[in-house]
Write an enzyme that holds these catalytic residues in place. Structure first.
Site, mmCIF file in Angstrom:
data_model
loop_
_atom_site.group_PDB
_atom_site.id
_atom_site.type_symbol
_atom_site.label_atom_id
_atom_site.label_comp_id
_atom_site.label_asym_id
_atom_site.label_seq_id
_atom_site.Cartn_x
_atom_site.Cartn_y
_atom_site.Cartn_z
ATOM 1 N N ARG A 196 3.405 -6.269 3.417
ATOM 2 C CA ARG A 196 1.944 -6.196 3.352
ATOM 3 C C ARG A 196 1.397 -7.578 3.035
ATOM 4 O O ARG A 196 0.958 -7.867 1.944
ATOM 5 C CB ARG A 196 1.505 -5.191 2.277
ATOM 6 N N LYS A 214 2.275 -19.884 -2.877
ATOM 7 C CA LYS A 214 2.053 -19.520 -4.273
ATOM 8 C C LYS A 214 2.729 -20.524 -5.209
ATOM 9 O O LYS A 214 2.133 -20.987 -6.196
ATOM 10 C CB LYS A 214 2.625 -18.129 -4.548
ATOM 11 N N ASP A 309 1.726 -9.934 -8.711
ATOM 12 C CA ASP A 309 0.447 -10.642 -8.667
ATOM 13 C C ASP A 309 -0.623 -9.832 -7.953
ATOM 14 O O ASP A 309 -1.801 -9.905 -8.308
ATOM 15 C CB ASP A 309 0.624 -11.996 -7.979
ATOM 16 N N ASP A 310 -0.244 -9.053 -6.941
ATOM 17 C CA ASP A 310 -1.220 -8.237 -6.220
ATOM 18 C C ASP A 310 -1.833 -7.180 -7.134
ATOM 19 O O ASP A 310 -2.993 -6.794 -6.950
ATOM 20 C CB ASP A 310 -0.563 -7.554 -5.019
ATOM 21 N N ASN A 451 -8.857 -9.890 1.448
ATOM 22 C CA ASN A 451 -8.700 -11.122 2.196
ATOM 23 C C ASN A 451 -7.615 -10.937 3.252
ATOM 24 O O ASN A 451 -6.869 -9.956 3.210
ATOM 25 C CB ASN A 451 -8.368 -12.306 1.249
#
Length: 627
Positions: A196, A214, A309-310, A451
Site C-alpha cells: 500500500r 524516509k 509510521d502510517d 496523499n
C-alpha cells in the site's frame, strides 16, 4: 536512492580476502592483472575511518569521503590526487550554490529526483547539507508527492542497490541476506512490503523508494548518521497485474504470499534483524496493507523496538494540528465531534491518539470514544449495519445508531466540528459537504490528509472557497497558497516528517526497547508548541518546514525524557543535559579535513647504551658435539 553504494566494494573485499586465504596467484596472472585492477576502490564502513585502509583515490571515489573541488592543495598533494581534478578550489558553500542552480534547471520533478540521487551517490555530505538547508523546496522531491512517481517508475530508473531486497525465496536464510549489508552498526531500519504505497496501491518491490526517502529524512531532519540507516523491502510478490506483466518490473513475478507462510516469513525477518543488529534496533513499518499493519503493530510492539509510521506517525502529526487548532477555536478536545472519512490504519491511528489525548485531559475513555464517528467504504460504522465488517480496531468506533452510507447525509446528521479525510478518495469532500461544515460551525476544521496530492479529499482552494475562508485546513500533501478576497492563506501540510525523525533520534540515542503511544502524544504536543501565532495567522497549523530540524530536536528531547522516566532506555547513565547529549551524537553535514591527524612527540632523553656485542652462533658441527 539516497544511500551509499557500498555493496560492490565490500563484496569485492570479501571475495579477495577469501581468495587470498585459499589460493595463490600464478606469476602469469599477476603479470596480466595489475594490482590497481584487482582493487577498484575501498568502501568506508561506519563513521570511524581507519587511515591505513583508505587510499588517496578513495577520497574521490567514495561518496562518504568525496569533497569534489573542496580538497585543498595540500590535501590533493598528500593524498596523491593532485592532477586528477581541475585547478579550481571551491568551498562547500559554493558547491551548494551550484547544486541549487543545477536542480532548478529541471522542470520535471522526477528529473530533480534523479539529480539528487546522483548527487548522493557521489558526495554524501553535500547531498545531506543541500537537502537539510533547502527542505521546503526539496521535501516534495525526496518524499511525497514525487517519491510516489519514482516508485511507479522504479523499474525504469533503477541504477544500483540502495537498500536490501529480502524475498520470500530467501526464507530460512534471511539472516544470511542481512549479513550481506556491509554496515555493522545499523540502528534504524525502515521496511515495507510494498502493498500500500501512499495512495497508489500495490507496487511490490518498486516500493523501495519509500524507505529510502524516509531514511534520507532521518538524516536531513534529525541528524541521524546515514550509515546507521537501512532501507529494506520484503518482497513477497504483488497482486498488481500491470506490474506482473510489466517487462521492467524488478521484483518477484508472482502473486502475493499470504496467510501463515507470510506471517512466518515476517517473524523470521524480525528475528534476523535482532540477531544481526541487536534487540533495540528501531524497525519502522511503512506502507503495509491495512489488514497487516495493525496486526504487526499489536504483535511486535511489546517484543521489538518498532512503530508503524502510517498509524502512529500520521496520528501524531494530525493530533498536533488539532492541538494547534484549539488556539483558534478556544475549545478542548471534549468539545469537538470528530468524523473520519476512512477507517484504515491512518484514520484508526489518529482516532486512537485523539482518545489518548482526551483521556490525558481528564475525559473518561467511554466518552472519548463516543465523540468519534468513522466511515469506511460501506458507510458509517454502526453496530447494526448489515454490510461490511467491524474487525480489529474498528469495533471501538461503531455507534448504536441507524446505518448510513451517504457521506453528505452523515455530515448533516452527525454535525461534526472536525472532518478528517484518510480515504485516498479524491474529491470526496464535495462543495456541499464543505458548505454544511461551514453552516454547522463558526470555524470548521477540515483535514484532507490523503496523499499524494491527486488523492486528496479536497484541495485547499475548495476548502476555503466553500467555507467563506472560515475553515481551519490542513492537508497531507502540499497545496499552493489560496487568495480569498484581500487575504492570502498558506495552508500547512501535516507531513509525518515533522514526527518520525525526532522520535527516531530519541529512540536510537537512548537505546529504547519498546515505543509506547505516549511518545507520539509527546511528539504531537512538542510540534504544536512550536507553532507561532504568525503561523496560525497565515493559515497554517504547523511551523515552517525550514524549522523542522529544531522541531525534531525538541521531540527527541521529549522522547528521551519519556524513555528514562518509563524505564525503557538502555543507555546509561541518564544524561543531565539532554539537548547537548543528543547534539553530540548528530551527523556532521560539513566537510572535515582529509589529512591524517599528526602530532609531535617530545625529544627523547639521551641515555648512554652499552656496546653492541654480536651473539656468536654455533655451527652445525659444534651443535652435534654439544648433543
Amino acid at each position: 536512492m539516497f544511500s551509499r553504494p557500498s555493496l560492490c566494494g565490500s563484496l569485492g573485499k570479501l571475495c579477495r580476502s577469501g581468495t587470498a586465504a585459499v589460493t595463490t596467484t600464478t606469476p602469469a596472472t599477476s603479470a596480466l592483472t595489475p594490482l590497481c585492477d584487482a582493487r577498484n576502490y575501498h568502501e568506508v564502513v561506519g563513521d570511524i575511518i581507519c587511515p591505513s585502509q583508505v587510499r588517496g583515490i578513495d577520497h574521490i571515489r567514495d561518496p562518504r569521503l568525496n569533497k569534489g573541488l573542496a580538497f585543498t592543495l595540500e590535501e590533493r598533494q598528500v593524498l596523491g590526487i593532485h592532477g586528477l581534478q581541475p585547478a579550481r578550489f571551491k568551498t562547500q558553500e559554493e558547491q551548494l550554490q551550484l547544486c541549487k542552480i543545477a536542480v532548478n534547471r529541471y522542470t520535471e520533478p522526477l528529473n530533480k529526483y534523479l539529480y539528487l540521487s546522483d548527487l548522493h551517490d557521489r558526495n554524501e555530505r553535500l547531498f545531506f547539507r543541500f537537502l537539510s538547508e533547502n527542505i521546503e523546496d526539496l521535501m516534495p522531491i525526496v518524499y511525497t508527492p514525487t517519491v510516489g512517481l519514482a516508485c511507479q517508475r522504479f523499474g525504469l530508473i533503477y541504477r544500483r542497490p540502495h537498500g536490501l531486497f529480502v524475498t520470500f525465496n530467501d526464507r530460512g536464510h534471511i539472516f544470511d541476506v542481512m549479513k550481506n549489508w556491509p554496515e555493522p552498526n545499523v540502528r534504524a531500519i525502515c521496511v515495507t512490503d510494498g502493498e500500500r504505497i501512499l495512495g497508489l496501491g500495490d507496487l511490490g518491490a518498486c516500493g523501495m523508494g519509500i524507505p529510502v526517502g524516509k531514511l534520507a529524512l532521518y538524516t536531513a531532519l534529525a541528524g541521524i548518521k546515514p550509515h546507521q540507516c537501512l532501507p529494506i523491502v520484503v518482497d513477497v510478490g504483488t497482486n498488481n497485474i500491470d506490474l506482473l506483466e510489466d517487462p521492467l518490473y524488478v521484483g518477484l513475478r508472482q502473486k502475493r504470499v499470504v496467510g501463515r507462510e507470510y506471517d512466518d516469513f515476517i517473524d523470521e525477518f524480525m528475528e534476523a534483524v535482532v540477531k544481526r543488529y541487536g534487540q533495540n534496533t528501531l524497525i519502522q513499518f511503512e506502507d503495509f496493507g491495512n489488514h497487516n499493519a495493525f496486526r504487526f503493530l499489536d504483535k511486535y510492539r511489546n517484543t521489538y523496538c518498532t512503530f508503524n509510521d502510517d498509524i502512529q506517525g500520521t496520528a501524531a502529526v494530525a493530533v498536533a494540528g488539532l492541538y494547534a487548532s484549539k488556539r483558534i477555536t478556544g475549545k478542548s478536545f471534549k468539545d469537538y465531534t470528530f468524523l473520519f472519512a476512512g477507517a484504515g490504519e491512518a484514520a484508526i491511528g489518529i482516532a486512537d491518539l485523539v482518545v489518548k489525548g482526551m483521556v490525558a485531559e481528564g475525559v473518561p475513555i467511554e466518552e472519548a470514544y463516543s465523540r468519534i464517528f468513522m466511515v469506511d467504504i460501506d458507510g458509517l460504522l454502526t453496530k447494526s449495519r448489515k454490510v461490511g465488517n467491524l474487525d480489529g480496531h474498528k469495533v471501538n468506533y461503531a455507534k448504536d445508531i441507524e446505518p448510513m452510507q451517504d457521506l453528505e447525509q452523515i455530515v448533516s446528521t452527525v454535525k461534526p466540528s472536525v472532518l478528517i479525510g484518510a480515504s485516498a478518495c479524491a474529491g470526496l469532500f464535495t462543495p456541499k459537504i464543505l458548505r454544511t461544515m461551514a453552516d454547522n460551525n463558526e470555524r470548521p476544521i477540515v483535514f484532507a490528509l490523503s496523499n499524494p496530492t491527486s488523492k486528496a479529499e479536497c484541495t485547499a482552494e475548495e476548502a476555503y472557497q466553500n467555507t467563506d475562508a472560515r475553515v481551519i485546513f490542513s492537508s497531507g500533501s502540499p497545496f499552493p497558497p489560496v487568495t480569498v478576497g484581500d487575504k492570502t492563506y498558506y495552508p500547512g501540510q501535516g507531513n509525518n516528517a515533522y514526527i518520525f525523525p525526532g522520535v527516531g533520534l530519541g529512540v536510537i540515542c537512548t537505546g529504547t526497547h519498546h515505543i509506547p503511544d505516549d511518545m507520539f502524544l509527546i511528539a504531537a504536543q512538542e510540534l504544536a508548541n512550536f507553532v507561532e501565532p504568525t503561523d496560525i495567522e497565515r493559515g497554517s497549523l504547523y511551523p515552517p518546514l525550514s524549522s523542522i530540524r529544531d522541531v525534531s530536536m525538541n521531540i527527541a528531547i521529549g522522547v528521551t525524557k519519556c524513555a528514562y522516566d518509563k524505564g525503557l532506555a538502555s543507555t546509561y547513565p541518564e544524561p543531565q543535559d539532554k539537548r547537548k547529549w543528543l547534539e553530540d551524537q548528530l551527523y556532521n553535514f560539513n566537510y572535515e579535513t582529509s589529512m591524517p591527524v599528526t602530532w609531535a612527540w617530545p625529544r627523547m632523553p639521551y641515555i648512554k647504551t652499552r656496546d653492541l656485542v654480536p651473539t656468536k652462533l654455533y655451527g652445525k658441527k659444534k651443535n652435534e658435539e654439544l648433543l
